[in-house]
Scaffold this motif. Sequence first.
Motif, short mmCIF file in Angstrom:
data_model
loop_
_atom_site.label_atom_id
_atom_site.label_comp_id
_atom_site.label_asym_id
_atom_site.label_seq_id
_atom_site.Cartn_x
_atom_site.Cartn_y
_atom_site.Cartn_z
N PRO A 172 0.84 -1.20 0.00
CA PRO A 172 0.00 0.00 0.00
C PRO A 172 0.88 1.25 0.00
O PRO A 172 2.03 1.21 0.44
CB PRO A 172 -0.78 -0.11 1.32
N GLU A 173 0.33 2.34 -0.47
CA GLU A 173 1.08 3.59 -0.53
C GLU A 173 1.63 3.95 0.85
O GLU A 173 0.94 3.87 1.86
CB GLU A 173 0.17 4.72 -1.02
N GLY A 174 2.90 4.28 0.89
CA GLY A 174 3.56 4.69 2.12
C GLY A 174 4.17 3.54 2.92
O GLY A 174 4.92 3.77 3.86
N GLN A 232 2.53 -4.58 8.60
CA GLN A 232 2.90 -3.61 7.57
C GLN A 232 3.66 -2.50 8.28
O GLN A 232 3.32 -2.15 9.41
CB GLN A 232 1.67 -3.01 6.89
N ASP A 270 6.04 1.33 7.68
CA ASP A 270 6.59 2.39 6.83
C ASP A 270 8.07 2.63 7.13
O ASP A 270 8.64 3.61 6.70
CB ASP A 270 5.78 3.68 7.00
#
Length: 166
Positions: A123-125, A152, A154
């Motif tokens: 996913p974005e980021g 997940q 970042d």
Amino acid sequence: DRGSRVLYLGNLDHRTYSESVRIETRVRTFRKLIEFIQGLSYSGDISLVEETMSKIEPYAGGRAYLLSFDLFADRISDRIGAAFFPFTSLNDIQDLVNFLTENKFCLYEKGQDLLKWSGDPLPEGMLQQRINFIKIQFEKNNIVSVKAYLMQSDEIPLDFLLYAGR
């Protein structure tokens, strides 16, 4: 116990376990995990835990094993959780899902969902997405659940920082 580490110590009032304290500890090896459980005077079938975790061992990434249980004034809980950190490559995850399905630890459909999620674009980021650990719950003489805990993040993966320049 030498070589083990307490990761979590707390009360689970929200689960109506207010008469106990939840302890989660980490040990480095499968053998230490079994020795730790034996030292707790666990009321369940330790041979079931040993047999199950020995089958899992080839899929463990080697980082460590987790053990969680509830401590009461006079005993430990009848339910304990043993967890491992699986290898994270898609081929290894495919082998793990096949193993979990064949041993009836996982429904085929759920295994396929886990494979799909592991291979999905980030996913974005997000910089990493993986199965963080898999926890097997034992109670008395039974396996009562097997759960995959997903992650997940970042943050840049540590293994990338360590090995990217090689």
